[in-house]
Design a protein around this motif. Structure first.
Motif, PDB file in Angstrom:
ATOM      1  N   GLU A  21       0.842  -1.200   0.000  1.00  0.00           N
ATOM      2  CA  GLU A  21       0.000   0.000   0.000  1.00  0.00           C
ATOM      3  C   GLU A  21       0.876   1.249   0.000  1.00  0.00           C
ATOM      4  O   GLU A  21       0.603   2.214  -0.710  1.00  0.00           O
ATOM      5  CB  GLU A  21      -0.944   0.000   1.202  1.00  0.00           C
ATOM      6  CG  GLU A  21      -1.875   1.183   1.240  1.00  0.00           C
ATOM      7  CD  GLU A  21      -2.848   1.252   0.071  1.00  0.00           C
ATOM      8  OE1 GLU A  21      -3.339   2.363  -0.213  1.00  0.00           O
ATOM      9  OE2 GLU A  21      -3.139   0.231  -0.574  1.00  0.00           O
ATOM     10  N   ALA A  22       1.948   1.235   0.792  1.00  0.00           N
ATOM     11  CA  ALA A  22       2.879   2.372   0.805  1.00  0.00           C
ATOM     12  C   ALA A  22       3.504   2.553  -0.575  1.00  0.00           C
ATOM     13  O   ALA A  22       3.590   3.673  -1.089  1.00  0.00           O
ATOM     14  CB  ALA A  22       3.956   2.159   1.866  1.00  0.00           C
ATOM     15  N   LEU A  61       3.831   5.492  -5.781  1.00  0.00           N
ATOM     16  CA  LEU A  61       3.724   5.488  -7.245  1.00  0.00           C
ATOM     17  C   LEU A  61       2.609   6.406  -7.739  1.00  0.00           C
ATOM     18  O   LEU A  61       2.792   7.141  -8.710  1.00  0.00           O
ATOM     19  CB  LEU A  61       3.498   4.065  -7.756  1.00  0.00           C
ATOM     20  CG  LEU A  61       4.700   3.135  -7.657  1.00  0.00           C
ATOM     21  CD1 LEU A  61       4.318   1.722  -8.077  1.00  0.00           C
ATOM     22  CD2 LEU A  61       5.854   3.643  -8.498  1.00  0.00           C
ATOM     23  N   ARG A  62       1.459   6.363  -7.070  1.00  0.00           N
ATOM     24  CA  ARG A  62       0.340   7.220  -7.486  1.00  0.00           C
ATOM     25  C   ARG A  62       0.665   8.695  -7.333  1.00  0.00           C
ATOM     26  O   ARG A  62       0.210   9.519  -8.122  1.00  0.00           O
ATOM     27  CB  ARG A  62      -0.910   6.908  -6.648  1.00  0.00           C
ATOM     28  CG  ARG A  62      -1.725   5.761  -7.134  1.00  0.00           C
ATOM     29  CD  ARG A  62      -3.094   5.713  -6.463  1.00  0.00           C
ATOM     30  NE  ARG A  62      -3.063   5.774  -5.022  1.00  0.00           N
ATOM     31  CZ  ARG A  62      -2.935   4.727  -4.207  1.00  0.00           C
ATOM     32  NH1 ARG A  62      -2.814   3.512  -4.699  1.00  0.00           N
ATOM     33  NH2 ARG A  62      -2.936   4.885  -2.900  1.00  0.00           N
ATOM     34  N   ARG A  63       1.439   9.035  -6.332  1.00  0.00           N
ATOM     35  CA  ARG A  63       1.697  10.446  -6.015  1.00  0.00           C
ATOM     36  C   ARG A  63       3.123  10.877  -6.320  1.00  0.00           C
ATOM     37  O   ARG A  63       3.576  11.917  -5.841  1.00  0.00           O
ATOM     38  CB  ARG A  63       1.384  10.691  -4.541  1.00  0.00           C
ATOM     39  CG  ARG A  63      -0.064  10.399  -4.225  1.00  0.00           C
ATOM     40  CD  ARG A  63      -0.361  10.653  -2.799  1.00  0.00           C
ATOM     41  NE  ARG A  63      -1.757  10.363  -2.507  1.00  0.00           N
ATOM     42  CZ  ARG A  63      -2.231  10.267  -1.300  1.00  0.00           C
ATOM     43  NH1 ARG A  63      -1.458  10.444  -0.262  1.00  0.00           N
ATOM     44  NH2 ARG A  63      -3.511   9.999  -1.118  1.00  0.00           N
ATOM     45  N   ARG A  98      -3.674  11.741   6.700  1.00  0.00           N
ATOM     46  CA  ARG A  98      -3.776  12.580   5.499  1.00  0.00           C
ATOM     47  C   ARG A  98      -3.136  11.920   4.282  1.00  0.00           C
ATOM     48  O   ARG A  98      -3.726  11.868   3.205  1.00  0.00           O
ATOM     49  CB  ARG A  98      -3.114  13.938   5.743  1.00  0.00           C
ATOM     50  CG  ARG A  98      -3.173  14.864   4.537  1.00  0.00           C
ATOM     51  CD  ARG A  98      -2.253  16.039   4.677  1.00  0.00           C
ATOM     52  NE  ARG A  98      -0.875  15.562   4.550  1.00  0.00           N
ATOM     53  CZ  ARG A  98       0.190  16.266   4.895  1.00  0.00           C
ATOM     54  NH1 ARG A  98       0.049  17.468   5.403  1.00  0.00           N
ATOM     55  NH2 ARG A  98       1.395  15.775   4.757  1.00  0.00           N
ATOM     56  N   ASP A  99      -1.914  11.433   4.429  1.00  0.00           N
ATOM     57  CA  ASP A  99      -1.179  10.894   3.285  1.00  0.00           C
ATOM     58  C   ASP A  99      -1.432   9.402   3.057  1.00  0.00           C
ATOM     59  O   ASP A  99      -1.549   8.963   1.928  1.00  0.00           O
ATOM     60  CB  ASP A  99       0.315  11.138   3.454  1.00  0.00           C
ATOM     61  CG  ASP A  99       0.653  12.617   3.500  1.00  0.00           C
ATOM     62  OD1 ASP A  99       0.014  13.386   2.756  1.00  0.00           O
ATOM     63  OD2 ASP A  99       1.523  13.006   4.286  1.00  0.00           O
ATOM     64  N   LEU A 100      -1.443   8.637   4.127  1.00  0.00           N
ATOM     65  CA  LEU A 100      -1.701   7.207   4.049  1.00  0.00           C
ATOM     66  C   LEU A 100      -1.957   6.679   5.448  1.00  0.00           C
ATOM     67  O   LEU A 100      -1.718   7.382   6.426  1.00  0.00           O
ATOM     68  CB  LEU A 100      -0.564   6.438   3.369  1.00  0.00           C
ATOM     69  CG  LEU A 100       0.784   6.361   4.036  1.00  0.00           C
ATOM     70  CD1 LEU A 100       1.610   5.299   3.331  1.00  0.00           C
ATOM     71  CD2 LEU A 100       1.546   7.646   3.942  1.00  0.00           C
ATOM     72  N   GLY A 101      -2.447   5.455   5.527  1.00  0.00           N
ATOM     73  CA  GLY A 101      -2.801   4.877   6.819  1.00  0.00           C
ATOM     74  C   GLY A 101      -1.594   4.539   7.669  1.00  0.00           C
ATOM     75  O   GLY A 101      -0.460   4.468   7.184  1.00  0.00           O
ATOM     76  N   ALA A 102      -1.854   4.302   8.930  1.00  0.00           N
ATOM     77  CA  ALA A 102      -0.781   4.021   9.882  1.00  0.00           C
ATOM     78  C   ALA A 102       0.050   2.793   9.519  1.00  0.00           C
ATOM     79  O   ALA A 102       1.285   2.846   9.617  1.00  0.00           O
ATOM     80  CB  ALA A 102      -1.354   3.893  11.292  1.00  0.00           C
ATOM     81  N   PRO A 103      -0.542   1.678   9.103  1.00  0.00           N
ATOM     82  CA  PRO A 103       0.298   0.522   8.752  1.00  0.00           C
ATOM     83  C   PRO A 103       1.240   0.810   7.570  1.00  0.00           C
ATOM     84  O   PRO A 103       2.406   0.415   7.593  1.00  0.00           O
ATOM     85  CB  PRO A 103      -0.719  -0.569   8.402  1.00  0.00           C
ATOM     86  CG  PRO A 103      -1.955  -0.188   9.150  1.00  0.00           C
ATOM     87  CD  PRO A 103      -1.967   1.319   9.095  1.00  0.00           C
ATOM     88  N   ALA A 104       0.753   1.510   6.555  1.00  0.00           N
ATOM     89  CA  ALA A 104       1.609   1.837   5.409  1.00  0.00           C
ATOM     90  C   ALA A 104       2.690   2.829   5.811  1.00  0.00           C
ATOM     91  O   ALA A 104       3.842   2.719   5.383  1.00  0.00           O
ATOM     92  CB  ALA A 104       0.765   2.400   4.265  1.00  0.00           C
ATOM     93  N   ALA A 111       3.999   3.044   8.746  1.00  0.00           N
ATOM     94  CA  ALA A 111       4.959   2.275   9.543  1.00  0.00           C
ATOM     95  C   ALA A 111       5.923   1.500   8.649  1.00  0.00           C
ATOM     96  O   ALA A 111       7.103   1.344   8.985  1.00  0.00           O
ATOM     97  CB  ALA A 111       4.223   1.323  10.480  1.00  0.00           C
ATOM     98  N   ALA A 112       5.446   1.033   7.496  1.00  0.00           N
ATOM     99  CA  ALA A 112       6.324   0.331   6.558  1.00  0.00           C
ATOM    100  C   ALA A 112       7.426   1.261   6.051  1.00  0.00           C
ATOM    101  O   ALA A 112       8.596   0.875   5.976  1.00  0.00           O
ATOM    102  CB  ALA A 112       5.506  -0.223   5.388  1.00  0.00           C
TER     103      ALA A 112
END
Length: 102
Positions: free
Chosen positions: A14-15, A20-22, A82-88, A90-91
């Protein structure tokens, strides 16, 4: 993620997908702030290295200097949720921590 097909199967993926998307916005922001001396090509290469490190364990310990710098920059700049979820997030943080300057 099984019931949400727009979400990658793992936090690392997901990260990588979010980067890649941004990537254009990330690259432009990093260049504006002078990351890697503002060199857009080096920043782009670094982002590709970060993505490779996130999706393939073989690349985790083989990041070049530009990828390591971008991993640290992403870690310092991203904001949850805002940018991505906590698990991503953390990665990315785990990857950046491997390349903290001594």
């Amino acid at each position: 993620a099984a019931d949400r097909p727009w979400v990658a199967p793992s936090p690392d993926e997901e990260a990588a997908a979010t980067i890649l998307r941004r990537r254009d916005a990330i690259r432009d922001d990093a260049a504006r702030r002078g990351v890697l001396s503002g060199d857009a090509d080096a920043i782009e290469s670094g982002l590709r290295g970060v993505v490779a490190g996130l999706i393939d364990e073989a690349h985790v310990l083989a990041l070049d200097d530009s990828a390591a710098a971008m991993a640290r920059d992403l870690d310092g700049r991203l904001c949850c949720p805002r940018d991505l979820g906590a698990p991503a997030a953390a990665a990315i943080r785990r990857l950046a921590a491997l390349y903290e300057p001594e």
